[in-house]
Motif scaffolding. Structure first.
Motif, PDB file in Angstrom:
ATOM      1  N   GLY A   1       0.796  -1.214   0.000  1.00 23.70           N
ATOM      2  CA  GLY A   1       0.000   0.000   0.000  1.00 23.70           C
ATOM      3  C   GLY A   1       0.829   1.265   0.000  1.00 23.70           C
ATOM      4  N   LEU A   2       2.102   1.161  -0.282  1.00 23.05           N
ATOM      5  CA  LEU A   2       2.977   2.325  -0.342  1.00 23.05           C
ATOM      6  C   LEU A   2       3.008   2.902  -1.759  1.00 23.05           C
ATOM      7  CD1 LEU A   2       5.937   0.940   1.801  1.00 23.05           C
ATOM      8  CD2 LEU A   2       3.922   2.226   2.580  1.00 23.05           C
ATOM      9  N   ARG A   3       3.611   4.066  -1.892  1.00 23.85           N
ATOM     10  CA  ARG A   3       3.703   4.712  -3.204  1.00 23.85           C
ATOM     11  C   ARG A   3       4.974   4.298  -3.922  1.00 23.85           C
ATOM     12  NH1 ARG A   3       4.088  10.359  -3.263  1.00 23.85           N
ATOM     13  NH2 ARG A   3       4.970  10.335  -1.170  1.00 23.85           N
ATOM     14  N   PRO A   4       4.931   4.253  -5.232  1.00 23.54           N
ATOM     15  CA  PRO A   4       6.128   3.865  -5.980  1.00 23.54           C
ATOM     16  C   PRO A   4       7.243   4.907  -5.884  1.00 23.54           C
ATOM     17  CG  PRO A   4       4.136   3.683  -7.330  1.00 23.54           C
ATOM     18  CD  PRO A   4       3.768   4.464  -6.114  1.00 23.54           C
ATOM     19  N   ALA A   5       8.432   4.451  -6.048  1.00 18.98           N
ATOM     20  CA  ALA A   5       9.619   5.302  -6.143  1.00 18.98           C
ATOM     21  C   ALA A   5       9.662   6.363  -5.052  1.00 18.98           C
ATOM     22  CB  ALA A   5       9.676   5.953  -7.531  1.00 18.98           C
ATOM     23  N   THR A   6       9.425   5.945  -3.812  1.00 22.31           N
ATOM     24  CA  THR A   6       9.321   6.869  -2.683  1.00 22.31           C
ATOM     25  C   THR A   6      10.187   6.399  -1.521  1.00 22.31           C
ATOM     26  OG1 THR A   6       7.045   7.428  -3.320  1.00 22.31           O
ATOM     27  CG2 THR A   6       7.706   7.965  -1.057  1.00 22.31           C
ATOM     28  N   ASP A   7      10.857   7.352  -0.896  1.00 20.96           N
ATOM     29  CA  ASP A   7      11.621   7.055   0.310  1.00 20.96           C
ATOM     30  C   ASP A   7      10.691   7.006   1.521  1.00 20.96           C
ATOM     31  OD1 ASP A   7      14.048   7.065  -1.053  1.00 20.96           O
ATOM     32  OD2 ASP A   7      14.376   9.196  -0.697  1.00 20.96           O
ATOM     33  N   TYR A   8      10.882   6.040   2.383  1.00 21.16           N
ATOM     34  CA  TYR A   8      10.133   5.902   3.636  1.00 21.16           C
ATOM     35  C   TYR A   8      11.109   5.637   4.776  1.00 21.16           C
ATOM     36  CZ  TYR A   8       5.761   5.528   0.981  1.00 21.16           C
ATOM     37  OH  TYR A   8       4.679   5.772   0.159  1.00 21.16           O
ATOM     38  N   HIS A   9      10.576   5.831   6.009  1.00 20.09           N
ATOM     39  CA  HIS A   9      11.349   5.536   7.209  1.00 20.09           C
ATOM     40  C   HIS A   9      10.600   4.473   8.006  1.00 20.09           C
ATOM     41  CE1 HIS A   9      13.810   9.190   6.514  1.00 20.09           C
ATOM     42  NE2 HIS A   9      12.689   9.572   5.908  1.00 20.09           N
ATOM     43  N   PHE A  10      11.316   3.583   8.663  1.00 20.67           N
ATOM     44  CA  PHE A  10      10.648   2.527   9.421  1.00 20.67           C
ATOM     45  C   PHE A  10      11.412   2.248  10.710  1.00 20.67           C
ATOM     46  CE2 PHE A  10      13.768   0.289   6.865  1.00 20.67           C
ATOM     47  CZ  PHE A  10      14.204  -0.774   7.655  1.00 20.67           C
ATOM     48  N   ARG A  11      10.702   1.634  11.674  1.00 19.04           N
ATOM     49  CA  ARG A  11      11.311   1.231  12.934  1.00 19.04           C
ATOM     50  C   ARG A  11      10.442   0.170  13.590  1.00 19.04           C
ATOM     51  NH1 ARG A  11      10.243   6.815  16.440  1.00 19.04           N
ATOM     52  NH2 ARG A  11       7.946   6.639  16.508  1.00 19.04           N
ATOM     53  N   PHE A  12      10.974  -0.459  14.609  1.00 16.52           N
ATOM     54  CA  PHE A  12      10.276  -1.481  15.381  1.00 16.52           C
ATOM     55  C   PHE A  12      10.305  -1.086  16.861  1.00 16.52           C
ATOM     56  CE2 PHE A  12      11.918  -3.518  11.617  1.00 16.52           C
ATOM     57  CZ  PHE A  12      10.956  -4.447  11.237  1.00 16.52           C
ATOM     58  N   THR A  13       9.276  -1.530  17.632  1.00 16.74           N
ATOM     59  CA  THR A  13       9.261  -1.332  19.080  1.00 16.74           C
ATOM     60  C   THR A  13       8.742  -2.587  19.749  1.00 16.74           C
ATOM     61  OG1 THR A  13       7.036  -0.357  19.035  1.00 16.74           O
ATOM     62  CG2 THR A  13       8.894   1.167  18.919  1.00 16.74           C
TER      63      THR A  13
END
Length: 555
Positions: free
Chosen positions: A126-138
């Protein structure tokens, strides 16, 4: 425990020198919102502690609408990799458009259990193409380092370019992973392609010898069991440079032999002693389980890494598994046996169909061992073929390493004929394994002169740390290697460049006009602060099927 010749595959590297010297003598889904964030610098590595996310985070196998996220949680001090200890814990993941996680666009949970060595994966969509994202876990009050990832361009997108870091062959004991640090520091990469030998299976002090070991393996013995492979993967993912690489870029990885054992094939390996080291099928199953637990890889078929990714209309990336299905290595004329295979029938058919049906400008093949022929004793076809048949020699000439495609000539002949007969253009093989850097044309027929037309090109990257000829022979650079490289190029005119001395990485730049590999070398693989410098660049221009030198890097 090892066989009587524990590093014979490494002697394939020294065989280059020996042969040439002789020649010189006569995978949770979610929805997403929209915005493009800035790319952050890699976060500092977390301080050592008894629990939490001690092994970093990673992402991989980018799609236009998603990416695979990975981490490993240590829920209790005793829950170290391979221990089978520790409670089940719920781990939350989130993906945001910004580095401060003010605009979270996807989130979910997964459970870390001993069944997967407390590793977790989230296949986010469900993300957008050719796009930078940030992620993390808790989990509880523990928060992982934040990381950056990037989705692939839409399949129908006329993207102007993609750029990959390219690496292979990282032996923990042979040096530090400075190549990963330098790639982590770049802001222009869509992904990093790892072409195999992400880990090594040897016991400590085996390769290299104890007196040349930079830092010891864990476990110290050769890895054989599931627990062993988990421990080794865990040790690798404590490396700060490797953690930085995975925080900075998504990874696209395939395996080669050392994720299992040296010179692995479907029924065994050179570095596996039946009986003393158990059943090969059990060892391979253990290695594969640990690999899929610890790597940000989405298996397309159970138990294999061959799969295909697409980067807009610009490139299809076909990723190979050249260990699970291959026949045992052989010598002499046996390399031409049509019953022997390096790919297996299903994978070869899959590759051929994918190359033929591709509508992208470029067809990239992530290929763990070299496909270009490297042989000596080449003669005109009308002389070589009958002589080879009479003497029981390979019809492509005397080969250096039969662990490469040179040892499986019928599969290679079928694949290259397919490219030629279908007029499939712009095929580029991207290769590791051999601890040297190469730029090659790939002729349809090996080692007969005059050369048959080139039907593809190949860029081979050198090792991150694994020993090359100079390291193995303990001689200064440009001594044995200089004579060896000269002899190889003289006998194999499709080899346009060869660096046998350096360690480092590549950066592959793809545009509609070219596929260009920029080669970077490290100042000293044993120095944790090693610098990196550009060495050379080669490209193939669209439609040419030939490599040419370029005077400057693409970026």
């Amino acid at each position: 425990m090892t066989s009587s010749d524990p590093i014979s595959r490494r002697t394939a590297v020294t065989a280059v020198a020996a042969t040439t010297t002789a020649a010189l003598l006569p995978l949770a889904t979610a929805t997403a919102a929209h915005a493009r964030p800035a790319v952050p610098a890699p976060a500092a590595a977390p301080a050592a502690r008894a629990t939490g996310f001690l092994h970093g985070v990673a992402s991989g196998d980018p799609l236009p609408d998603g990416v695979l996220l990975w981490t490993r949680v240590t829920p209790a001090p005793e829950a170290v990799p391979g221990s089978g200890l520790g409670p089940d814990v719920e781990v939350r993941w989130e993906v945001a458009e910004d580095a401060a996680f003010a605009r979270v666009v996807a989130h979910g949970t997964a459970t870390a259990t001993t069944a997967t060595d407390h590793t977790v994966k989230a296949d986010v969509r469900g993300l957008r193409p050719a796009t930078d994202y940030h992620f993390r876990f808790t989990t509880g009050d523990a928060v992982s380092p934040a990381a950056r990832t990037r989705t692939a361009p839409a399949h129908s997108s006329a993207t102007t370019g993609v750029r990959f870091g390219v690496v292979s062959c990282a032996n923990w004991e042979a040096g530090h992973f400075s190549a990963y640090r330098h790639l982590a520091g770049r802001r222009d990469l869509d992904a990093v392609l790892h072409l195999g030998d992400y880990i090594y299976e040897y016991g400590t002090g085996t390769y290299p010898a104890a007196k040349y070991t930079v830092r010891p393996h864990s476990p110290a013995h050769e890895i054989v069991s599931l627990a062993d492979y988990r421990v080794r993967h865990g040790r690798y993912k404590t490396d700060p440079d490797l953690q930085a690489l995975h925080r900075a870029h998504p990874t696209v990885a395939i395996w080669d032999d050392h994720e299992f054992a040296n010179d692995a094939w479907s029924g065994g390996a050179e570095n596996h002693t039946p009986g003393a080291e158990g059943d090969w099928a059990a060892r391979m199953a253990a290695a594969k389980q640990a690999y899929f637990e610890w790597m940000p890889v989405r298996p397309s078929v159970e138990g294999t890494t061959y799969r295909r990714l697409r980067f807009g209309k610009l490139a299809d990336l076909h990723l190979m598994d050249l260990r699970s299905f291959r026949s045992q290595q052989t010598k002499g004329g046996g390399v031409d046996d049509p019953e022997r295979t390096i790919t297996g029938r299903a994978q070869l058919d899959w590759l051929k169909a994918g190359l033929a049906s591709s509508d992208t400008t470029w067809r990239l093949v992530g290929n763990s061992v070299m496909i270009s022929p490297v042989a000596f004793g080449a003669l005109p076809a009308h002389l070589l073929e009958p002589l080879a048949k009479l003497l029981g020699l390979p019809t492509g000439g005397l080969t250096i390493s039969t662990d490469q495609w040179d040892g499986y000539t019928d599969d290679r002949r079928e694949l290259l004929a397919h490219l030629a007969d279908r007029a499939i253009r712009n095929t580029v093989f991207l290769t590791g394994d051999i601890h040297m850097a190469w730029a090659n044309d790939v002729p349809r027929t090996a080692a007969t002169y005059p050369l048959t037309p080139s039907v593809a090109t190949e860029f081979v990257v050198t090792s991150v740390t694994s020993d090359n000829i100079d390291d193995l022979l303990h001689v200064p650079p440009h001594t044995v290697s200089l004579a060896a490289a000269t002899a190889i190029k003289a006998a194999n005119r499709h080899v346009k460049w060869l660096d046998m001395d350096s360690h480092g990485y590549g950066v592959l730049d793809i545009t509609a006009e070219h596929a260009q590999m920029d080669y970077y070398v490290l100042s000293d693989k044993k120095d944790p602060k090693a610098t990196s410098s550009w060495s050379r660049s080669y490209r193939t221009r669209t439609g040419t099927q030939r490599v040419e030198r370029v005077k400057t890097p693409a970026g």
